[in-house]
Design an enzyme around this catalytic site. Structure first.
Site, PDB file in Angstrom:
ATOM      1  N   CYS A 278       8.901  26.042  20.000  1.00 52.39           N
ATOM      2  CA  CYS A 278       8.828  26.900  18.807  1.00 52.39           C
ATOM      3  C   CYS A 278      10.029  26.710  17.879  1.00 52.39           C
ATOM      4  O   CYS A 278      10.102  25.681  17.231  1.00 52.39           O
ATOM      5  CB  CYS A 278       8.576  28.346  19.204  1.00 52.39           C
ATOM      6  SG  CYS A 278       7.527  29.185  18.001  1.00 52.39           S
ATOM      7  N   HIS A 366       3.781  28.103  22.827  1.00 48.94           N
ATOM      8  CA  HIS A 366       4.558  28.614  23.960  1.00 48.94           C
ATOM      9  C   HIS A 366       3.895  28.262  25.293  1.00 48.94           C
ATOM     10  O   HIS A 366       3.070  29.021  25.790  1.00 48.94           O
ATOM     11  CB  HIS A 366       4.716  30.128  23.837  1.00 48.94           C
ATOM     12  CG  HIS A 366       5.699  30.517  22.769  1.00 48.94           C
ATOM     13  ND1 HIS A 366       7.033  30.743  23.041  1.00 48.94           N
ATOM     14  CD2 HIS A 366       5.557  30.657  21.439  1.00 48.94           C
ATOM     15  CE1 HIS A 366       7.670  31.030  21.907  1.00 48.94           C
ATOM     16  NE2 HIS A 366       6.791  30.989  20.923  1.00 48.94           N
ATOM     17  N   GLU A 368       5.051  28.480  28.152  1.00 47.04           N
ATOM     18  CA  GLU A 368       5.375  29.463  29.208  1.00 47.04           C
ATOM     19  C   GLU A 368       4.420  30.654  29.139  1.00 47.04           C
ATOM     20  O   GLU A 368       4.456  31.521  30.010  1.00 47.04           O
ATOM     21  CB  GLU A 368       6.827  29.912  29.084  1.00 47.04           C
ATOM     22  CG  GLU A 368       7.124  31.015  28.058  1.00 47.04           C
ATOM     23  CD  GLU A 368       7.012  30.559  26.599  1.00 47.04           C
ATOM     24  OE1 GLU A 368       6.759  29.362  26.345  1.00 47.04           O
ATOM     25  OE2 GLU A 368       7.169  31.416  25.713  1.00 47.04           O
TER      26      GLU A 368
HETATM   27  N1  LIG Z   1      11.206  31.910  13.960  1.00 47.28           N
HETATM   28  C1  LIG Z   1      10.398  30.743  13.974  1.00 47.28           C
HETATM   29  C2  LIG Z   1      10.073  30.323  15.392  1.00 47.28           C
HETATM   30  C3  LIG Z   1       9.429  31.358  16.244  1.00 47.28           C
HETATM   31  C4  LIG Z   1       9.616  31.144  17.751  1.00 47.28           C
HETATM   32  O1  LIG Z   1      10.490  30.381  18.166  1.00 47.28           O
HETATM   33  O2  LIG Z   1       8.915  31.822  18.537  1.00 47.28           O
HETATM   34  C5  LIG Z   1       9.130  30.962  13.166  1.00 47.28           C
HETATM   35  O3  LIG Z   1       8.795  32.088  12.858  1.00 47.28           O
HETATM   36  O4  LIG Z   1       8.462  30.030  12.804  1.00 47.28           O
END
Ligand SMILES: N[C@@H](CCC(=O)O)C(=O)O
Length: 397
Positions: A278, A366, A368
């Site tokens: 992410c 994700h 996980e």
């Molecule tokens: N903050 C980043 C990544 C989100 C994350 O790592 O879960 C976004 O909104 O795209």
């Protein structure tokens, strides 16, 4: 819950309002702490996992509205927290259960939020709200139990900064270096296949706002996991002589995490296996010459389809857990050291990357899960394999 019951609840409970930056006002009732919360209003479509979402550091600065029609049924269980406290600014729900039915639960959701000073509003048609955010885009909003005049709350909402340009990773990160040890990890969570053991492998995880289940999944292979703050230098990271480097998820705008991007660039030179999830994926992409942009309303839910582009993967689709508002621009990789490995089938945005020559890869989703489907869990195995192979090659040389 019937509308009659909803109206009855609204008559007997503390009033609260939600105001969006476009001036729309919704009336509901309060749960959790009293007060005012201003932030970016984003929707999550998952039907399970409210506790994991609420404690996920990637939601910092955001007010989350859940399309799931009822929250609180399974209460709050400390072992299910993705960090040590709620991270969201506020919670918007259709309905809230105050009496959970779950033997593992230690606290009700309203009590938990109250204890951590997080404001919640219920009695909102969160599906209608989601449709609005889908058509107009994610926007700032405010929920309040004390400012019940919509105009007054709107003035505060309008004064709040946009998510674009905000570096929130440092404040979500750990402030000390520590070795992850999960005393609660059950025996059966350890991977048994001896050829894949991560024992004797050291991973340095850069914490931009890491979710606990990522650290658990790495530890489940037997890896030693050293967690370092977001502003740790490449030199310091390499001083642990890691077999692999992990870049975590986290909140805010990836392009604003300039120090993290510089560190990632320096780490590319070290020729070590790297894995990003992410925000970590976005930072790796930026360090390899890519660009990011803000999505209209983001991807937050448990059923996002990511298609594996690799020939040998036969264009397999993984159903993935996601939570992001920004994404990498596909075209920005045309001349870069990386290539696209996964795309999101809903809107064709970049969902995965890999370095053309080095054992470095990342995904926008994700693996996980927590909450979510486990289709992408194989990526942890891939990282452990890459570290094992890299280590064996070094020994052989
Ligand atoms: N903050 C980043 C990544 C989100 C994350 O790592 O879960 C976004 O909104 O795209």
């Amino acid at each position: 819950m019937s509308n009659a019951r909803l109206l009855e609840d609204m008559a007997t409970k503390q009033a609260a309002i939600l105001v969006l930056a476009d001036g729309t006002c919704y009336r509901g009732y309060a749960f959790g702490a009293s007060g005012t919360a201003i932030g970016e209003v984003v929707f999550n479509t998952g039907m399970t996992g409210y506790q994991e979402v609420i404690t996920d550091p990637s939601y910092r600065g955001q007010i989350v509205t859940f399309t799931c029609p009822e929250l609180g049924n399974t209460g709050v269980t400390p072992e299910d927290e993705e960090s040590d406290r709620p991270q969201v600014r506020g919670v918007i729900a259709r309905n809230i259960t105050t009496l959970p039915s779950n033997w593992r639960s230690r606290q009700s959701l309203p009590d938990y939020l109250k204890a951590h000073n997080v404001v919640g509003i219920a009695g909102i048609d969160t599906r209608a709200l989601t449709r609005k955010l889908r058509s107009l885009g994610a926007m700032n909003g405010g929920i309040s139990t004390e400012i019940l005049d919509p105009e007054a709350l709107l003035a505060k909402v309008k004064a709040a900064p946009s998510m674009q340009g905000q570096n929130l990773a440092q404040e979500a990160s750990t402030d000390r270096i520590y070795e992850w040890s999960d005393k609660t990890l059950p025996e059966w969570e350890f991977v048994e296949a001896s050829h894949l053991t991560g024992a004797s492998l050291t991973v340095v995880a850069i914490d931009f706002g890491v979710k606990r289940n990522i650290l658990r999944r790495l530890a489940s292979y037997g890896c030693r996991v050293i967690v370092v703050p977001a502003d740790t230098s490449a030199e310091k990271i390499l001083s642990y002589n890691p077999d692999g480097i992990f870049l975590s998820n986290g909140p805010g705008d990836p392009a604003a995490v300039t120090q993290g991007i510089e560190t990632a660039k320096a780490l590319l030179e070290a020729n070590k296996p790297m894995f990003g999830i992410c925000l970590g994926h976005q930072i790796l992409g930026l360090s390899m010459g890519g660009d990011t942009f803000k999505l209209k309303f983001g991807h937050r839910g448990l059923n996002q389809p990511a298609q594996n582009q690799a020939e040998n993967a036969d264009r397999r689709v993984e159903i993935t857990s996601q939570n992001h508002g920004f994404a990498l621009t596909g075209e920005s990789f045309e001349q870069s050291a990386a290539m696209l490995t996964h795309i999101n089938l809903n809107d064709k945005t970049v969902a995965g990357l890999e370095h053309k020559t080095l054992p470095i890869f990342s995904v926008q989703y994700h693996p996980e899960a927590s909450p979510g489907p486990h289709d992408a869990d194989y990526l942890f195995e891939r990282f452990v394999k890459a570290m094992r192979e890299h280590k064996n090659n070094l020994v052989a040389v």
